[in-house]
Motif scaffolding. Sequence first.
Motif, mmCIF file in Angstrom:
data_model
loop_
_atom_site.group_PDB
_atom_site.id
_atom_site.type_symbol
_atom_site.label_atom_id
_atom_site.label_comp_id
_atom_site.label_asym_id
_atom_site.label_seq_id
_atom_site.Cartn_x
_atom_site.Cartn_y
_atom_site.Cartn_z
ATOM 1 N N LEU A 1 47.115 -8.187 -14.955
ATOM 2 C CA LEU A 1 47.613 -7.194 -13.993
ATOM 3 C C LEU A 1 48.285 -6.031 -14.730
ATOM 4 O O LEU A 1 48.168 -4.866 -14.332
ATOM 5 C CB LEU A 1 48.610 -7.829 -13.017
ATOM 6 N N LEU A 2 48.981 -6.366 -15.811
ATOM 7 C CA LEU A 2 49.649 -5.315 -16.581
ATOM 8 C C LEU A 2 48.618 -4.388 -17.229
ATOM 9 O O LEU A 2 48.832 -3.173 -17.334
ATOM 10 C CB LEU A 2 50.564 -5.932 -17.644
ATOM 11 N N THR A 3 47.506 -4.961 -17.658
ATOM 12 C CA THR A 3 46.434 -4.142 -18.242
ATOM 13 C C THR A 3 45.884 -3.180 -17.188
ATOM 14 O O THR A 3 45.641 -1.993 -17.468
ATOM 15 C CB THR A 3 45.303 -5.045 -18.785
ATOM 16 N N GLU A 4 45.709 -3.687 -15.959
ATOM 17 C CA GLU A 4 45.235 -2.813 -14.884
ATOM 18 C C GLU A 4 46.269 -1.716 -14.583
ATOM 19 O O GLU A 4 45.908 -0.566 -14.332
ATOM 20 C CB GLU A 4 44.961 -3.630 -13.615
ATOM 21 N N ALA A 5 47.538 -2.104 -14.624
ATOM 22 C CA ALA A 5 48.597 -1.109 -14.368
ATOM 23 C C ALA A 5 48.582 -0.035 -15.452
ATOM 24 O O ALA A 5 48.744 1.167 -15.163
ATOM 25 C CB ALA A 5 49.965 -1.805 -14.311
ATOM 26 N N ARG A 6 48.355 -0.464 -16.698
ATOM 27 C CA ARG A 6 48.314 0.519 -17.793
ATOM 28 C C ARG A 6 47.104 1.448 -17.637
ATOM 29 O O ARG A 6 47.178 2.639 -17.947
ATOM 30 C CB ARG A 6 48.279 -0.195 -19.153
ATOM 31 N N HIS A 7 46.006 0.907 -17.143
ATOM 32 C CA HIS A 7 44.831 1.753 -16.929
ATOM 33 C C HIS A 7 45.128 2.802 -15.842
ATOM 34 O O HIS A 7 44.765 3.978 -15.981
ATOM 35 C CB HIS A 7 43.620 0.897 -16.536
ATOM 36 N N ALA A 8 45.822 2.362 -14.783
ATOM 37 C CA ALA A 8 46.206 3.323 -13.738
ATOM 38 C C ALA A 8 47.127 4.389 -14.330
ATOM 39 O O ALA A 8 46.977 5.591 -14.044
ATOM 40 C CB ALA A 8 46.889 2.595 -12.587
ATOM 41 N N ASP A 9 48.060 3.959 -15.173
ATOM 42 C CA ASP A 9 48.970 4.927 -15.813
ATOM 43 C C ASP A 9 48.191 5.932 -16.658
ATOM 44 O O ASP A 9 48.513 7.120 -16.698
ATOM 45 C CB ASP A 9 49.996 4.196 -16.698
ATOM 46 N N HIS A 10 47.163 5.434 -17.359
ATOM 47 C CA HIS A 10 46.335 6.302 -18.195
ATOM 48 C C HIS A 10 45.668 7.377 -17.330
ATOM 49 O O HIS A 10 45.692 8.573 -17.661
ATOM 50 C CB HIS A 10 45.288 5.455 -18.932
ATOM 51 N N LEU A 11 45.113 6.956 -16.194
ATOM 52 C CA LEU A 11 44.448 7.922 -15.303
ATOM 53 C C LEU A 11 45.464 8.896 -14.708
ATOM 54 O O LEU A 11 45.169 10.091 -14.524
ATOM 55 C CB LEU A 11 43.688 7.181 -14.195
ATOM 56 N N ARG A 12 46.639 8.396 -14.435
ATOM 57 C CA ARG A 12 47.692 9.278 -13.897
ATOM 58 C C ARG A 12 48.113 10.302 -14.950
ATOM 59 O O ARG A 12 48.355 11.469 -14.635
ATOM 60 C CB ARG A 12 48.894 8.442 -13.434
ATOM 61 N N THR A 13 48.195 9.856 -16.203
ATOM 62 C CA THR A 13 48.564 10.780 -17.285
ATOM 63 C C THR A 13 47.508 11.875 -17.426
ATOM 64 O O THR A 13 47.841 13.053 -17.581
ATOM 65 C CB THR A 13 48.707 10.009 -18.619
ATOM 66 N N LEU A 14 46.245 11.452 -17.353
ATOM 67 C CA LEU A 14 45.163 12.448 -17.468
ATOM 68 C C LEU A 14 45.289 13.524 -16.400
ATOM 69 O O LEU A 14 45.158 14.715 -16.670
ATOM 70 C CB LEU A 14 43.791 11.768 -17.335
ATOM 71 N N VAL A 15 45.556 13.101 -15.164
ATOM 72 C CA VAL A 15 45.620 14.073 -14.076
ATOM 73 C C VAL A 15 46.856 14.962 -14.212
ATOM 74 O O VAL A 15 46.824 16.152 -13.882
ATOM 75 C CB VAL A 15 45.517 13.369 -12.693
ATOM 76 N N LYS A 16 47.933 14.391 -14.767
ATOM 77 C CA LYS A 16 49.142 15.209 -14.990
ATOM 78 C C LYS A 16 48.869 16.255 -16.070
ATOM 79 O O LYS A 16 49.249 17.412 -15.934
ATOM 80 C CB LYS A 16 50.325 14.318 -15.401
ATOM 81 N N GLU A 17 48.185 15.813 -17.149
ATOM 82 C CA GLU A 17 47.867 16.746 -18.234
ATOM 83 C C GLU A 17 46.935 17.851 -17.743
ATOM 84 O O GLU A 17 47.096 19.015 -18.101
ATOM 85 C CB GLU A 17 47.218 15.988 -19.396
ATOM 86 N N GLN A 18 45.993 17.446 -16.920
ATOM 87 C CA GLN A 18 45.041 18.409 -16.357
ATOM 88 C C GLN A 18 45.770 19.482 -15.548
ATOM 89 O O GLN A 18 45.496 20.666 -15.668
ATOM 90 C CB GLN A 18 44.079 17.678 -15.432
ATOM 91 N N SER A 19 46.729 19.016 -14.724
ATOM 92 C CA SER A 19 47.417 19.980 -13.850
ATOM 93 C C SER A 19 48.289 20.917 -14.673
ATOM 94 O O SER A 19 48.456 22.085 -14.338
ATOM 95 C CB SER A 19 48.233 19.267 -12.784
ATOM 96 N N HIS A 20 48.838 20.411 -15.818
ATOM 97 C CA HIS A 20 49.636 21.285 -16.685
ATOM 98 C C HIS A 20 48.766 22.311 -17.400
ATOM 99 O O HIS A 20 49.193 23.413 -17.705
ATOM 100 C CB HIS A 20 50.413 20.452 -17.718
ATOM 101 N N ALA A 21 47.527 21.869 -17.712
ATOM 102 C CA ALA A 21 46.633 22.738 -18.487
ATOM 103 C C ALA A 21 46.015 23.853 -17.644
ATOM 104 O O ALA A 21 45.552 24.848 -18.172
ATOM 105 C CB ALA A 21 45.523 21.900 -19.115
ATOM 106 N N GLU A 22 46.006 23.622 -16.301
ATOM 107 C CA GLU A 22 45.361 24.620 -15.438
ATOM 108 C C GLU A 22 46.128 25.932 -15.448
ATOM 109 O O GLU A 22 47.356 25.932 -15.389
ATOM 110 C CB GLU A 22 45.272 24.089 -14.002
ATOM 111 N N PRO A 23 45.412 27.057 -15.546
ATOM 112 C CA PRO A 23 46.105 28.348 -15.563
ATOM 113 C C PRO A 23 46.815 28.599 -14.231
ATOM 114 O O PRO A 23 46.325 28.204 -13.172
ATOM 115 C CB PRO A 23 44.959 29.362 -15.747
#
Lengths: 248, 296
Positions: B273-295
Amino acid sequence: MQNQFNAALFKQSDELVNDIKGHSTEERIQRLNVYRNNVHVSLQTALGDIFPVCKQLVGEDFFNAMAHEYIEQNRPTSPILSEYGGNFSDFIANFPPAQALPYLSSLCELEYRLLQLTNTAEPKTLSLEAAQQTLSQVQHPEALALHLNAQCQLMHSPFSVGALYLAHQQPEPNLKGLQISAPEYLLLTKAGLYGCCYPLSEAEYHFINALKQNPNLSHALPDDDGFDLGQTLARLMTWQVFDDINES
Amino acid sequence: MTRLAFSQTEGKTLPSGFAQCTGVSLKPSYYQQILAELPKVGFFEIHAENYLSAGGPARYYLEQVRNHYDLTVHGVGLSLGGDETLDLEHLERVAKLVEWTNPAVFSEHLAWSTHQQYFLNDLLPVPYTEARLDLLCQHVDQVQSRLNRQILIENPSTYFEFQSSVLCETQFIAELVQRTGCGLLLDVNNVEVSCFNHQRSPCEYLQSYPMHAVKQIHLAGYTLDEQASLKIDSHDQAVANEVWQLYQHTLELIGDCPTLIERDGNFPDLSELLTEARHADHLRTLVKEQSHAEPV
């Protein structure tokens, strides 16, 4: 809507099927069957969690068949499922396929009562040391009052269900020497976080029963030559069933 | 009055664990390992009805876990979608638990489970009609008033649709949000399950979902029925690949969102379950980085 749905869940009426979208009656019923299955399986699972020793003894198939019948007649009346099954032992006592195991009903009564004890608040108890200290300072033994905590319960069964239950708390139950048809007297109480049971002699059972009515020691002593007060008090103190000991 | 009061909880600061890291379901088989290892988890979610006892291990371990983690409380027994008035005794017990645990969120279901005095132990579907919406809104208002907080309502997994429905599910939910000021718990697995079962597009479902009200996401696993024609919201499997994809798509639509890995059966080692939670965190990080990178 709910009346129709409830009737459909328990196959009392198919009126709901008309309100289900689908290409065929077969498809509509297949979709409805998911809910029928969910309700029965989830309640069977709940009963299995409440009566694990019974389930272990009769096997999953028999248990689920018995639970299915019980659920048809006795749905839960509370969303707190650990309270479900209060009359499961009565049901089993009158369930013809279970008559080959006459002790099963009594075992289920024990399992249910222990689970309910587990879920009660942890009682205020006198520690063994505090009880010993109080007793060592007694000046008027005839005035001694022994107050049992509210969770302290008694159970008398015509079968050795306490021994059967305790054997099944081990990873490999050892039933050698267990005489299931011997009557049994039990003290049910809470040890730490969990309900637990201890075997008693008949005299101890009557002694504790008397204490529950009147905590005065002199009134509770049984008229039984075999009763050993010192030994019984030592056991009761170890099990921490007193919430107070005083000279009344 | 109730609606205005609860819409004001918008923008309220959420506990940091809940907001930042994905949580997992709290189950008895994990109590001791959690307390021994204190794994990096954003929060733990409990089913309210499993923690209403006066004592015993559930209450004891919940208190220990609460000392280390944020909690969320997920009700499964209030029967908000039912015909009948709410069980006030049960609401009171849930309210006491919520007061005691002070969870980051309290959520319940768009479903019913009680008929007359009987509890059916399943999340049963409701027809999407005006009359049902009125009843549901009354019940949600009543719970929000008693708990004195905004509650989140979860979209259901359904296995059939009613002929008598006059609204689609997302319209019904949007109306509910507008009328009660409740928030939403978006169960992405439920979207996958219901859309599969009714041959709809999950992406179109999400497109029409009132995303502005989503405060939490649930991810869980499903199974197939015997004919493999219906997906069953069983919560006893790992999150499926298509649900991960739909989750990623959801994050792209709404940005980062507190997420739970939900598991109610066939319990694996906690590490899974922790591995699944970390995968969700990874996807959340990606979307946060994406939103920061957007002009801007």
